[in-house]
Design a protein around this motif. Structure first.
Motif, PDB file in Angstrom:
ATOM      1  N   HIS A   1      97.778 -21.653 -59.990  1.00  0.00           N
ATOM      2  CA  HIS A   1      98.556 -21.439 -58.790  1.00  0.00           C
ATOM      3  C   HIS A   1      97.761 -20.569 -57.517  1.00  0.00           C
ATOM      4  CE1 HIS A   1      98.616 -17.980 -60.561  1.00  0.00           C
ATOM      5  NE2 HIS A   1      98.887 -16.888 -60.090  1.00  0.00           N
TER       6      HIS A   1
ATOM      7  N   HIS B   1      98.759 -28.048 -56.634  1.00  0.00           N
ATOM      8  CA  HIS B   1     100.256 -28.141 -56.256  1.00  0.00           C
ATOM      9  C   HIS B   1     100.730 -27.909 -54.898  1.00  0.00           C
ATOM     10  CE1 HIS B   1     104.752 -27.634 -55.503  1.00  0.00           C
ATOM     11  NE2 HIS B   1     105.271 -27.806 -56.523  1.00  0.00           N
TER      12      HIS B   1
ATOM     13  N   ARG C   1     102.957 -32.383 -57.339  1.00  0.00           N
ATOM     14  CA  ARG C   1     104.047 -31.776 -57.543  1.00  0.00           C
ATOM     15  C   ARG C   1     104.781 -32.493 -58.891  1.00  0.00           C
ATOM     16  NH1 ARG C   1     107.585 -29.301 -53.778  1.00  0.00           N
ATOM     17  NH2 ARG C   1     106.773 -29.048 -51.400  1.00  0.00           N
TER      18      ARG C   1
ATOM     19  N   GLU D   1     105.570 -28.999 -60.351  1.00  0.00           N
ATOM     20  CA  GLU D   1     106.730 -28.180 -61.007  1.00  0.00           C
ATOM     21  C   GLU D   1     107.064 -27.824 -62.224  1.00  0.00           C
ATOM     22  OE1 GLU D   1     109.545 -28.729 -57.655  1.00  0.00           O
ATOM     23  OE2 GLU D   1     107.719 -28.614 -56.520  1.00  0.00           O
TER      24      GLU D   1
ATOM     25  N   ASP E   1     110.696 -27.135 -64.941  1.00  0.00           N
ATOM     26  CA  ASP E   1     111.902 -26.641 -64.550  1.00  0.00           C
ATOM     27  C   ASP E   1     112.567 -24.927 -65.363  1.00  0.00           C
ATOM     28  OD1 ASP E   1     113.023 -29.206 -63.711  1.00  0.00           O
ATOM     29  OD2 ASP E   1     112.739 -29.774 -66.117  1.00  0.00           O
ATOM     30  N   ARG E   2     113.031 -24.558 -64.512  1.00  0.00           N
ATOM     31  CA  ARG E   2     113.660 -23.222 -64.529  1.00  0.00           C
ATOM     32  C   ARG E   2     114.986 -22.951 -65.767  1.00  0.00           C
ATOM     33  NH1 ARG E   2     110.125 -20.118 -61.514  1.00  0.00           N
ATOM     34  NH2 ARG E   2     108.750 -21.969 -61.071  1.00  0.00           N
TER      35      ARG E   2
ATOM     36  N   ASP F   1     109.854 -14.679 -52.034  1.00  0.00           N
ATOM     37  CA  ASP F   1     109.530 -16.199 -52.619  1.00  0.00           C
ATOM     38  C   ASP F   1     109.394 -15.460 -54.285  1.00  0.00           C
ATOM     39  OD1 ASP F   1     107.948 -18.319 -53.320  1.00  0.00           O
ATOM     40  OD2 ASP F   1     105.995 -17.166 -53.153  1.00  0.00           O
TER      41      ASP F   1
ATOM     42  N   LEU G   1     109.839 -17.823 -57.129  1.00  0.00           N
ATOM     43  CA  LEU G   1     109.504 -18.776 -57.969  1.00  0.00           C
ATOM     44  C   LEU G   1     108.335 -19.023 -58.060  1.00  0.00           C
ATOM     45  CD1 LEU G   1     113.031 -21.237 -57.801  1.00  0.00           C
ATOM     46  CD2 LEU G   1     112.810 -19.189 -59.290  1.00  0.00           C
TER      47      LEU G   1
ATOM     48  N   LEU H   1     106.621 -21.666 -57.089  1.00  0.00           N
ATOM     49  CA  LEU H   1     106.804 -22.998 -57.088  1.00  0.00           C
ATOM     50  C   LEU H   1     105.443 -23.746 -57.453  1.00  0.00           C
ATOM     51  CD1 LEU H   1     110.185 -24.837 -55.129  1.00  0.00           C
ATOM     52  CD2 LEU H   1     109.537 -24.197 -57.805  1.00  0.00           C
ATOM     53  N   ASP H   2     104.017 -23.426 -56.757  1.00  0.00           N
ATOM     54  CA  ASP H   2     102.624 -23.824 -57.408  1.00  0.00           C
ATOM     55  C   ASP H   2     102.458 -23.731 -59.238  1.00  0.00           C
ATOM     56  OD1 ASP H   2     102.742 -21.228 -55.686  1.00  0.00           O
ATOM     57  OD2 ASP H   2     100.958 -21.681 -55.373  1.00  0.00           O
TER      58      ASP H   2
ATOM     59  N   GLN I   1     102.110 -23.929 -61.991  1.00  0.00           N
ATOM     60  CA  GLN I   1     101.519 -25.444 -63.255  1.00  0.00           C
ATOM     61  C   GLN I   1     100.346 -24.786 -64.533  1.00  0.00           C
ATOM     62  OE1 GLN I   1     100.300 -28.145 -61.055  1.00  0.00           O
ATOM     63  NE2 GLN I   1      99.045 -27.247 -60.123  1.00  0.00           N
TER      64      GLN I   1
ATOM     65  N   ALA J   1     106.120 -19.073 -63.643  1.00  0.00           N
ATOM     66  CA  ALA J   1     107.198 -19.865 -63.734  1.00  0.00           C
ATOM     67  C   ALA J   1     108.547 -19.455 -65.637  1.00  0.00           C
ATOM     68  CB  ALA J   1     106.918 -21.523 -64.190  1.00  0.00           C
TER      69      ALA J   1
END
Length: 348
Positions: A130, A156, A194, A209, A211-212, A235, A237, A239-240, A242, A262
């Motif tokens: 990230h 990401h 992504r 990404e 799944d949560r 922010d 999550l 989201l980046d 991985q 995540a």
């Protein structure tokens, strides 16, 4: 942003995902993976190893020190609030080397690699977990030490996000923002994805990404904010975030995380679901369970990981001492303390 902001709560809520993956990933099994922690928050030169864990010597790395008779002392390895790991994957006779994250300081990771006798010129690709600075700070040192012209770097697309910390009652503090222009100017070949990516002839998975799906891994607190082009917003999550995943033949998945923003249970379940592999063999990296915002989820996290019965758990970087203690108690045969310079050998 307020704690009760509806959009923030909605964004952080888990999404129910069941069944097999819509687009399953065929991850080719490997014969061996060796993960060497080039940078972590701790260095302990007295830790013992075993057949799967090889520790760095206490006296690795000679440096000048005029107060000693021969003008030298043994420095050991550096530890800093950051994470970096070298990943060597062997499939048959083919060995591929990747660098996963680079630590926080420009020279920390490369200094440790040098003291360990690791040639960073063998690195064939870089993966960033990230965009936080404690995982990307060593890119400059890597470029300066070995040259990176044309070296692929998988990220990401949100890795370039501007972020800050804005704790209540304190002035906001900007986090260093990674620059795509600067990375490309150094010579990195930036690859943005992504969705899941397969590297090394299909034997290394980058999750993209995650799944949560759990009901307890809610992400970062309101003080963690990102610039959306019009203003600062919570922010939660990241989201980046991985992870890197390898399937060791006949053993199961090896999951390597940077911070695990995540949610480490989300990440492990996501990897198992994506690949269709039924067993988690090893979990290595930061679990982000440190501090008052995350310590309340240590118990359900440890419970869920215990149900997966991994053979090896190495909680590093931002995992926190309370989580380390809980994991060591719940998984005494699997848990191993992390330390800069440690190599984990996992083979079929």
């Amino acid at each position: 942003m307020c704690d009760d902001d509806a959009s923030g709560v909605l964004a952080a809520a888990p999404r129910p995902v069941t069944g097999t993956a819509v687009d399953p990933v065929s991850l080719a099994p490997v014969d061996e993976v060796v993960i060497t922690t080039l940078m972590d928050n701790t260095f302990d030169g007295l830790l013992a190893g075993d057949d799967r864990v090889r520790r760095s010597r206490l006296g690795v790395g000679l440096v000048g020190a005029p107060q000693f008779e021969d003008g030298l002392t043994t420095a050991g390895l550096r530890a800093e609030h950051g994470f970096s790991a070298l990943v060597r994957v062997r499939r048959g006779e083919t060995v591929t080397t990747l660098l996963f994250d680079t630590g926080v300081s420009p020279d920390g990771m490369v200094s440790n690699a040098e003291r360990l006798g690791i040639d960073l010129g063998e690195v064939q690709g870089v993966v960033l977990s990230h965009g936080h600075f404690d995982h990307a700070g060593g890119l400059a040192g890597l470029a300066g030490r070995r040259g990176v012209r044309g070296l692929p770097m998988t990220v990401h697309p949100l890795v370039w996000t501007r972020r800050r910390l804005a704790p209540p009652g304190l002035d906001p503090s900007a986090l260093p923002t990674l620059s795509r222009h600067a990375c490309e100017s150094e010579g990195f070949e930036v690859i943005e994805r992504r969705s899941p990516s397969l590297l090394v002839d299909g034997s290394v998975l980058i999750t993209g990404e995650v799944d949560r799906t759990t009901d307890f891994e809610r992400g970062m607190p309101p003080a963690h904010q990102a610039w959306d082009g019009a203003g600062w917003r919570h922010d939660p999550l990241v989201l980046d975030d991985q992870a890197l995943v390898v399937h060791v033949r006949d053993k199961g998945l090896v999951v390597l995380t940077g911070c695990g923003h995540a949610g480490v249970v989300n990440i492990a379940r996501h990897a198992l679901r994506l690949t269709g592999v039924e067993r988690l063999h090893a979990l290595i990296g930061g679990l982000h369970l440190s501090g008052p915002a995350f310590e309340p989820i240590i118990a359900p996290t440890v419970s869920a990981l215990t149900e997966m019965t991994p053979d090896l758990v190495v909680s590093a970087h931002c995992s926190g001492w309370r989580a380390q203690q809980a994991l060591a108690t719940a998984l005494p045969e699997a848990w191993v303390p992390s330390s800069s310079g440690t190599s984990f050998h996992l083979a079929a």
